[in-house]
Design a protein around this motif. Structure first.
Motif: not given
Length: 600
Positions: A78-90
């Motif tokens: 979860w932390d890695n996902t929210l820290s990656d600005p390239a990933l979409p909001a979904g």
């Protein structure tokens, strides 16, 4: 009196009973208290050991939950996902949902945990049951600031907004830990594990020290962990916290003196985890309650024996001491001015059998004659005082009447018909009020009407050169005051204001201060001299007013008002003459508020 037969018998029996019975009671009480103290202290330590084991078990489970969250791959993803600005909001929303489900499962596995919430530095928080929100208001909370700046991990019992949103209104105890690092300042995320404070309070409330003793759970700083506000009433216990923390002993007993001067017993035990303390405080009086009851019973029993001894002594000396005692009691009543009480202590019609009876009968006859003479003197003084008051009241000569007649003449010559009619109407209403002499008192509302009629005449007479204002409180209108105490003061204020200047400014104020009515008249006149003020103050302290009835000085109005108030209110009347707000003189009359069922 001390060498009378009755007193000697009483002293003998009192000394005999007190020495023997008192010594036995003291030895019994002292030994019993020592035994009970030892038993209570050992019992308190046993109860604290049991509760301490319960607290340690609960803390272990809370730390287990924190370990699971800290080491969870779900939290890391979860932390890695929210820290990656390239990933979409979904994908980020899906990561939030996965984290919430993980927190739900973790919370359900531990029954003592109310909720686990993960906070992100950007302002996002996620908890169980798919609850999540971008709300950075938690950064304003005191617990967040203390955790970030001072690394304080435990939060005492408090209301958590997230718990309130879930309809859980109870107080919670919280553990705060960083995620991904052990340094709070370096962490982007943190967890907050909430446990209901009732989980710790319920078993603690079942532990009793005496009837009023209480056990408190304190943190390392000596503050209540579970929000037990009763601990604030023991400031003397807080002073011992530094000594206890520095001590190597795990438990101990300290004897304190509370604010009432009584002794309290403080029992403490250090817990293995978190440097927490269990502190029990019980009043010594409560701890030895049954023993004190026993001592009270012994004292009552001894008192009954003492009363019996006194009754026996009184019975033996009854024939001689009773008449003398009644005579002495009657004298005390006469000394206090209670003649009825003195006569009641000496019954009428007793036969004169000896010298004591003769003295008693003579004293009663003397009391009756003395009361008659005092009553007659008091009535004469009261009639004189009433006559003086009536004379002072009749002395209020409306000097303005002559000025008003001259004003009417001038207005008529100027053909100012409307002003003439207004003056006549105002003067008529004032004279109608003045002729009502059946009562010396009047409601404040009527007195103010009288003053307003007088003010209207002054306004027509002086026109724009007079500035007269009145300030009053609506709630005071039904208060009762003596008649004609404001008009003479206003008349003086206007006269002295025009004495050395072309314009006069007068302020009349009616207000309440506590349970007193304050009437103030302030002007911009020449002021009052210190000698005159001291003379007026000295005159107000005397009870003779003949000089005021005979005087023809310019201060007749003021002296008359002060004298009438002094006659009516006595020591309840106060006045003050000071430089006023208009740079002239301010005269304030302080009267007790009366009206309706209230009277002076």
């Amino acid at each position: 009196m001390f060498y009378s037969l009755k007193n000697r018998l009483i002293v003998f029996f009192v000394v005999l009973l007190f020495v023997s019975f008192g010594t036995m009671s003291y030895l019994f009480f002292t030994e019993s208290r020592s035994i009970i103290r030892s038993y209570i202290e050992s019992s308190a330590f046993e109860k604290m050991d049991e509760y301490g084991s319960f607290v340690n078990m609960a803390l272990v489970q809370i730390y287990d939950v924190s370990s699971i969250v800290f080491n969870s791959s779900t939290v890391k993803n979860w932390d890695n996902t929210l820290s990656d600005p390239a990933l979409p909001a979904g994908e980020k929303m899906l990561a939030n949902i996965n984290l919430s489900q993980f927190l739900t499962q973790t919370t359900n596995n531990y029954s003592i945990v109310s909720s686990v919430t993960v906070y992100r530095q950007e302002g996002l928080w996620i908890t169980a049951d798919n609850q999540m929100m971008n709300d950075s208001s938690f950064k304003k909370e005191a617990w967040y600031d203390r955790f970030k700046t001072r690394g304080i991990q435990w939060v005492s019992a408090h209301k958590d907004p997230i718990e309130l949103n879930r309809s859980k209104t109870f107080d919670v105890l919280s553990l705060l830990l960083p995620i991904g690092t052990f340094e709070p300042l370096q962490s982007r995320n943190m967890m907050k594990i909430n446990v209901s404070s009732q989980f710790f309070l319920e078993p603690l409330s079942r532990i009793h020290l005496g009837e009023k003793g209480t056990i408190f759970l304190l943190d390392g700083q000596g503050e209540s962990v579970l929000g037990q506000h009763e601990y604030d009433s023991h400031p003397e216990a807080a002073k011992q916290m530094e000594t206890i923390r520095n001590s190597t002993q795990q438990n101990g007993v300290i004897y304190l003196e509370n604010e009432a001067g009584a002794k309290d017993i403080m029992v403490y035990k250090k817990l293995k985890l978190n440097n927490w303390l269990l502190v029990g405080i019980v009043p010594e009086v409560d701890l030895y309650g049954k023993l004190y009851k026993l001592r009270t019973s012994l004292l009552i029993f001894g008192s009954l024996l003492l009363v019996g001894a006194i009754i026996a002594a009184i019975w033996l000396s009854h024939g001689i001491s009773k008449p003398l005692s009644r005579l002495a009691s009657g004298m005390r009543y006469v000394q206090m001015g209670d003649f009825d009480g003195a006569e009641n202590r000496i019954p009428e019609g007793e036969k004169v059998r000896n010298e004591v009876s003769y003295v008693t009968a003579t004293f009663r006859n003397m009391v009756s004659r003395l009361r008659y003479h005092i009553k007659t003197e008091f009535e004469l003084k009261l009639l004189k005082q009433q006559a003086e008051y009536k004379a002072l009241l009749m002395q209020i000569n409306p000097h303005f009447l002559f000025n008003t007649l001259e004003l009417l003449s001038s207005l008529a010559m100027q053909h100012r018909t409307q002003d003439t009619v207004k003056v006549i109407e105002a003067l008529g209403k004032m004279m109608r009020f003045s002729l009502k002499i059946s009562n010396d008192l009047t409601p404040l509302e009527e007195e103010l009407k009288y003053v307003r009629h007088y003010a209207s005449i002054l306004q027509i007479r002086f026109a724009d050169r007079l500035h007269l204002s009145m300030e009053e409180e609506e709630s005071l209108r039904q208060c009762v005051i003596p008649k004609f105490i404001l008009q003479p003061l206003i008349e003086n204020a206007v006269k002295y204001s025009f004495k050395e200047q072309a314009e006069a400014k007068v302020v009349v104020r009616v207000q309440r201060e506590d349970q007193r009515l304050i009437l103030t008249v302030a002007d911009n006149g020449t002021g009052i001299s210190l000698d005159l003020y001291q003379q007026l103050r000295a005159e107000s302290l005397t009870s003779h007013f003949d000089h005021i009835l005979k005087t023809r000085s310019e201060q007749i109005g003021l002296r008359n008002v002060l004298a009438r108030c002094q006659l009516y209110y006595g020591n309840l009347f106060e006045f003050e003459i000071t430089p006023g707000e208009l740079a002239g003189t301010s005269i304030s009359l302080s009267l007790p508020i009366q009206g309706g069922s209230l009277d002076v």
